[in-house]
Design a protein around this motif. Structure first.
Motif, PDB file in Angstrom:
ATOM      1  N   PHE A 107       0.543  -1.620   0.338  1.00  0.00           N
ATOM      2  CA  PHE A 107       0.072   0.357  -0.279  1.00  0.00           C
ATOM      3  C   PHE A 107       0.678   1.431   0.228  1.00  0.00           C
ATOM      4  CE2 PHE A 107      -3.293  -3.039   1.789  1.00  0.00           C
ATOM      5  CZ  PHE A 107      -4.400  -2.250   0.672  1.00  0.00           C
ATOM      6  N   ASP A 108       0.321   2.463  -0.633  1.00  0.00           N
ATOM      7  CA  ASP A 108       1.168   3.770  -0.895  1.00  0.00           C
ATOM      8  C   ASP A 108       0.160   4.168   0.352  1.00  0.00           C
ATOM      9  OD1 ASP A 108       2.651   4.134  -3.057  1.00  0.00           O
ATOM     10  OD2 ASP A 108       0.621   3.870  -3.926  1.00  0.00           O
ATOM     11  N   TYR A 109      -0.581   4.077   0.954  1.00  0.00           N
ATOM     12  CA  TYR A 109      -1.167   4.713   1.625  1.00  0.00           C
ATOM     13  C   TYR A 109      -2.296   3.957   2.372  1.00  0.00           C
ATOM     14  CZ  TYR A 109      -4.640   6.936  -1.165  1.00  0.00           C
ATOM     15  OH  TYR A 109      -4.908   6.413  -2.428  1.00  0.00           O
ATOM     16  N   ILE A 110      -2.420   4.654   3.244  1.00  0.00           N
ATOM     17  CA  ILE A 110      -3.933   3.919   4.517  1.00  0.00           C
ATOM     18  C   ILE A 110      -4.723   5.005   4.751  1.00  0.00           C
ATOM     19  CG2 ILE A 110      -5.289   1.554   6.116  1.00  0.00           C
ATOM     20  CD1 ILE A 110      -2.439   0.377   5.481  1.00  0.00           C
ATOM     21  N   ILE A 111      -5.957   5.006   4.797  1.00  0.00           N
ATOM     22  CA  ILE A 111      -7.166   5.673   5.151  1.00  0.00           C
ATOM     23  C   ILE A 111      -7.824   5.251   6.435  1.00  0.00           C
ATOM     24  CG2 ILE A 111      -8.561   7.521   5.215  1.00  0.00           C
ATOM     25  CD1 ILE A 111      -8.087   7.482   1.965  1.00  0.00           C
ATOM     26  N   GLY A 112      -7.979   5.838   7.599  1.00  0.00           N
ATOM     27  CA  GLY A 112      -8.222   5.407   8.889  1.00  0.00           C
ATOM     28  C   GLY A 112      -9.469   6.409   8.873  1.00  0.00           C
ATOM     29  N   SER A 113     -10.805   5.483   8.780  1.00  0.00           N
ATOM     30  CA  SER A 113     -12.352   6.114   8.946  1.00  0.00           C
ATOM     31  C   SER A 113     -13.096   5.539   9.899  1.00  0.00           C
ATOM     32  CB  SER A 113     -13.153   6.115   7.196  1.00  0.00           C
ATOM     33  OG  SER A 113     -12.255   7.014   6.865  1.00  0.00           O
ATOM     34  N   VAL A 114     -13.488   6.535  10.615  1.00  0.00           N
ATOM     35  CA  VAL A 114     -14.685   6.101  11.538  1.00  0.00           C
ATOM     36  C   VAL A 114     -15.557   6.188  10.880  1.00  0.00           C
ATOM     37  CG1 VAL A 114     -15.654   6.365  14.112  1.00  0.00           C
ATOM     38  CG2 VAL A 114     -13.225   6.436  13.897  1.00  0.00           C
ATOM     39  N   HIS A 115     -16.691   5.244  10.641  1.00  0.00           N
ATOM     40  CA  HIS A 115     -17.939   4.795   9.975  1.00  0.00           C
ATOM     41  C   HIS A 115     -18.991   4.494  11.409  1.00  0.00           C
ATOM     42  CE1 HIS A 115     -16.031   4.482   6.552  1.00  0.00           C
ATOM     43  NE2 HIS A 115     -15.846   5.622   6.074  1.00  0.00           N
ATOM     44  N   GLN A 116     -18.752   3.930  11.733  1.00  0.00           N
ATOM     45  CA  GLN A 116     -19.411   3.037  13.477  1.00  0.00           C
ATOM     46  C   GLN A 116     -18.991   4.386  14.442  1.00  0.00           C
ATOM     47  OE1 GLN A 116     -21.066  -0.601  13.626  1.00  0.00           O
ATOM     48  NE2 GLN A 116     -20.858  -0.964  11.994  1.00  0.00           N
ATOM     49  N   SER A 117     -19.689   4.256  16.168  1.00  0.00           N
ATOM     50  CA  SER A 117     -19.222   4.708  16.277  1.00  0.00           C
ATOM     51  C   SER A 117     -20.459   4.896  17.862  1.00  0.00           C
ATOM     52  CB  SER A 117     -19.289   6.326  16.498  1.00  0.00           C
ATOM     53  OG  SER A 117     -19.378   6.608  18.257  1.00  0.00           O
ATOM     54  N   GLY A 118     -20.192   4.033  18.885  1.00  0.00           N
ATOM     55  CA  GLY A 118     -21.463   3.167  19.368  1.00  0.00           C
ATOM     56  C   GLY A 118     -22.205   2.082  18.868  1.00  0.00           C
ATOM     57  N   GLY A 119     -21.186   1.763  17.890  1.00  0.00           N
ATOM     58  CA  GLY A 119     -22.586   0.179  16.983  1.00  0.00           C
ATOM     59  C   GLY A 119     -23.448   0.628  16.019  1.00  0.00           C
ATOM     60  N   VAL A 120     -23.492   2.383  15.833  1.00  0.00           N
ATOM     61  CA  VAL A 120     -24.006   2.637  15.090  1.00  0.00           C
ATOM     62  C   VAL A 120     -23.538   3.543  14.335  1.00  0.00           C
ATOM     63  CG1 VAL A 120     -26.614   4.483  15.154  1.00  0.00           C
ATOM     64  CG2 VAL A 120     -26.484   2.973  17.093  1.00  0.00           C
ATOM     65  N   SER A 121     -24.064   3.632  12.929  1.00  0.00           N
ATOM     66  CA  SER A 121     -23.411   4.630  12.085  1.00  0.00           C
ATOM     67  C   SER A 121     -23.202   5.688  12.033  1.00  0.00           C
ATOM     68  CB  SER A 121     -24.075   3.911  10.616  1.00  0.00           C
ATOM     69  OG  SER A 121     -23.923   5.118   9.480  1.00  0.00           O
ATOM     70  N   ILE A 122     -22.375   6.445  12.190  1.00  0.00           N
ATOM     71  CA  ILE A 122     -22.174   7.778  12.230  1.00  0.00           C
ATOM     72  C   ILE A 122     -23.054   8.831  10.655  1.00  0.00           C
ATOM     73  CG2 ILE A 122     -19.862   7.652  12.690  1.00  0.00           C
ATOM     74  CD1 ILE A 122     -19.399   8.955   9.798  1.00  0.00           C
ATOM     75  N   PHE A 123     -23.673   8.016   9.994  1.00  0.00           N
ATOM     76  CA  PHE A 123     -24.635   8.617   9.498  1.00  0.00           C
ATOM     77  C   PHE A 123     -26.277   8.365   9.528  1.00  0.00           C
ATOM     78  CE2 PHE A 123     -20.969   8.079   6.742  1.00  0.00           C
ATOM     79  CZ  PHE A 123     -20.570   9.449   6.381  1.00  0.00           C
ATOM     80  N   ASN A 124     -26.344   8.093  10.813  1.00  0.00           N
ATOM     81  CA  ASN A 124     -27.336   7.587  10.795  1.00  0.00           C
ATOM     82  C   ASN A 124     -28.301   8.843  11.575  1.00  0.00           C
ATOM     83  OD1 ASN A 124     -29.901   6.286  12.297  1.00  0.00           O
ATOM     84  ND2 ASN A 124     -29.495   4.256  12.277  1.00  0.00           N
ATOM     85  N   LYS A 125     -29.060   9.550  10.957  1.00  0.00           N
ATOM     86  CA  LYS A 125     -29.558  10.440  11.655  1.00  0.00           C
ATOM     87  C   LYS A 125     -30.240  10.578  12.837  1.00  0.00           C
ATOM     88  CE  LYS A 125     -31.120  11.755   7.445  1.00  0.00           C
ATOM     89  NZ  LYS A 125     -31.913  12.862   6.479  1.00  0.00           N
ATOM     90  N   LYS A 126     -31.375   9.188  12.584  1.00  0.00           N
ATOM     91  CA  LYS A 126     -31.672   8.722  13.887  1.00  0.00           C
ATOM     92  C   LYS A 126     -31.424   8.740  15.524  1.00  0.00           C
ATOM     93  CE  LYS A 126     -34.812   6.081  11.163  1.00  0.00           C
ATOM     94  NZ  LYS A 126     -35.593   4.390  10.381  1.00  0.00           N
ATOM     95  N   ARG A 127     -29.920   8.526  15.267  1.00  0.00           N
ATOM     96  CA  ARG A 127     -29.347   8.185  16.301  1.00  0.00           C
ATOM     97  C   ARG A 127     -29.020   9.579  17.527  1.00  0.00           C
ATOM     98  NH1 ARG A 127     -23.331   6.985  15.510  1.00  0.00           N
ATOM     99  NH2 ARG A 127     -23.103   7.491  17.831  1.00  0.00           N
ATOM    100  N   TRP A 128     -29.980  10.776  16.678  1.00  0.00           N
ATOM    101  CA  TRP A 128     -29.824  12.286  17.153  1.00  0.00           C
ATOM    102  C   TRP A 128     -31.349  12.641  17.751  1.00  0.00           C
ATOM    103  CZ3 TRP A 128     -25.455  13.502  18.419  1.00  0.00           C
ATOM    104  CH2 TRP A 128     -24.311  13.137  17.872  1.00  0.00           C
ATOM    105  N   ASN A 129     -32.158  11.961  17.457  1.00  0.00           N
ATOM    106  CA  ASN A 129     -34.014  11.893  17.376  1.00  0.00           C
ATOM    107  C   ASN A 129     -33.455  12.013  19.439  1.00  0.00           C
ATOM    108  OD1 ASN A 129     -33.789  11.817  14.811  1.00  0.00           O
ATOM    109  ND2 ASN A 129     -35.657  10.253  15.194  1.00  0.00           N
ATOM    110  N   GLY A 130     -34.410  13.266  19.282  1.00  0.00           N
ATOM    111  CA  GLY A 130     -34.685  13.114  21.086  1.00  0.00           C
ATOM    112  C   GLY A 130     -33.763  13.022  22.104  1.00  0.00           C
ATOM    113  N   LEU A 131     -32.570  13.187  21.346  1.00  0.00           N
ATOM    114  CA  LEU A 131     -31.087  12.684  22.740  1.00  0.00           C
ATOM    115  C   LEU A 131     -30.857  14.383  23.190  1.00  0.00           C
ATOM    116  CD1 LEU A 131     -28.240  11.450  21.109  1.00  0.00           C
ATOM    117  CD2 LEU A 131     -29.619  10.533  22.900  1.00  0.00           C
ATOM    118  N   PRO A 132     -30.937  14.449  24.724  1.00  0.00           N
ATOM    119  CA  PRO A 132     -30.160  15.638  25.507  1.00  0.00           C
ATOM    120  C   PRO A 132     -29.544  16.637  24.959  1.00  0.00           C
ATOM    121  CG  PRO A 132     -31.222  14.123  26.983  1.00  0.00           C
ATOM    122  CD  PRO A 132     -31.282  13.098  25.585  1.00  0.00           C
ATOM    123  N   PRO A 133     -29.021  17.221  25.624  1.00  0.00           N
ATOM    124  CA  PRO A 133     -27.641  17.712  25.373  1.00  0.00           C
ATOM    125  C   PRO A 133     -26.805  17.291  25.639  1.00  0.00           C
ATOM    126  CG  PRO A 133     -29.277  19.978  25.582  1.00  0.00           C
ATOM    127  CD  PRO A 133     -29.540  17.982  25.857  1.00  0.00           C
TER     128      PRO A 133
END
Length: 269
Positions: A107-133
């Protein structure tokens, strides 16, 4: 000036269009001298060959991916430099498995990306529903904890889209926490490069990753900068390259970088 794009995908991952050759041809058309191919890594931590067909390639397909990029690298020599990369998921519990897989290939390079946090996709907008600050802050801090760990792992040359959690939840940027600056400080200490990733413009947030404020922090803490369109269609190769170049100069950067054989190559801005 060397024009480059290190973050491109193709049909193997299951959610991008076109073959690797299409992305290389698009790069030539857009005046690039360097094109990096960096499709999504398989889920090496799973016992199944392809647990998520619409997200990543199969484990069994990975050697073919590498073989094809290396073949095209030779074929296009003299026309454009083709680099072998991969966008790797970062799962702390599987990092050694991933590392061993990557050691098999040049490999010339490897990009490390976090796509899941807390077992949920970072792009899952439902994760924010009703969450207090307080809970919103906890979610953000967990995301940056993982990004910090990915830098500390030593497995990657580049970290991908380090505020991509805002993609489908623009208010993410307004959640105040010291974790962001602490993370960027760690990236500087570990001589990491981060990408300005222009694919945010295709999401609800409508802009690049990361924010200008984070780029200013990167300059302050000595984090290196590279460019990635994160193209999932050939037409987006090099998208907004000139605009990003202007913005980085405005912020105060003097250079940006790409990688060959995992060695950093500096390009003046």
């Amino acid at each position: 000036m060397t024009k480059f794009d290190l973050h491109t995908h193709h049909e193997r991952c299951g959610h991008a269009k076109g073959e690797i050759r299409d992305y290389i041809e698009s790069a030539i058309k857009h005046g690039l001298q360097v094109i990096g191919i960096s499709d999504h890594s398989p889920y090496f931590g799973s016992g199944v060959d392809r647990p998520h067909p619409g997200i990543t390639m199969a484990k069994s397909e990975f050697p073919n991916y590498v073989k094809e990029v290396l073949k095209l690298k030779e074929e296009y020599k003299g026309k454009i430099e083709v680099l072998l990369g991969v966008e790797s998921d970062f799962f702390p519990e599987h990092i050694e498995t991933y590392r061993k897989e990557y050691e098999k290939y040049p490999f010339d390079y490897i990009i490390g990306s976090v796509h899941q946090s807390g077992g949920v996709s970072i792009f899952n907008k439902k994760r924010w529903n009703g969450l207090p600050p307080k809970e919103q802050t906890r979610h953000k801090e967990e995301y940056y904890r993982l990004i910090s760990e990915s830098a500390q792992s030593g497995a990657f040359q580049i970290l991908g889209h380090i505020d991509a959690m805002k993609g489908y939840y623009p208010a993410f940027s307004d959640i105040q926490t010291a974790a962001v600056e602490q993370t960027i400080k760690i990236l500087g200490e570990h001589h990491m490069a981060i990408e300005v990733n222009t694919s945010g413009k295709t999401k609800d947030v409508g802009g690049w990753y990361p924010s200008d404020l984070m780029l200013e922090m990167c300059l302050h803490y000595g984090v290196h900068i590279t460019f990635g369109s994160d193209a999932h269609v050939p037409e987006r190769v090099g998208d907004d390259w000139n605009e990003v170049s202007v913005k980085l100069k405005e912020i105060g950067f003097k250079e940006w970088v790409y990688f060959r054989n995992k060695e950093m190559q500096s390009v003046p801005l």
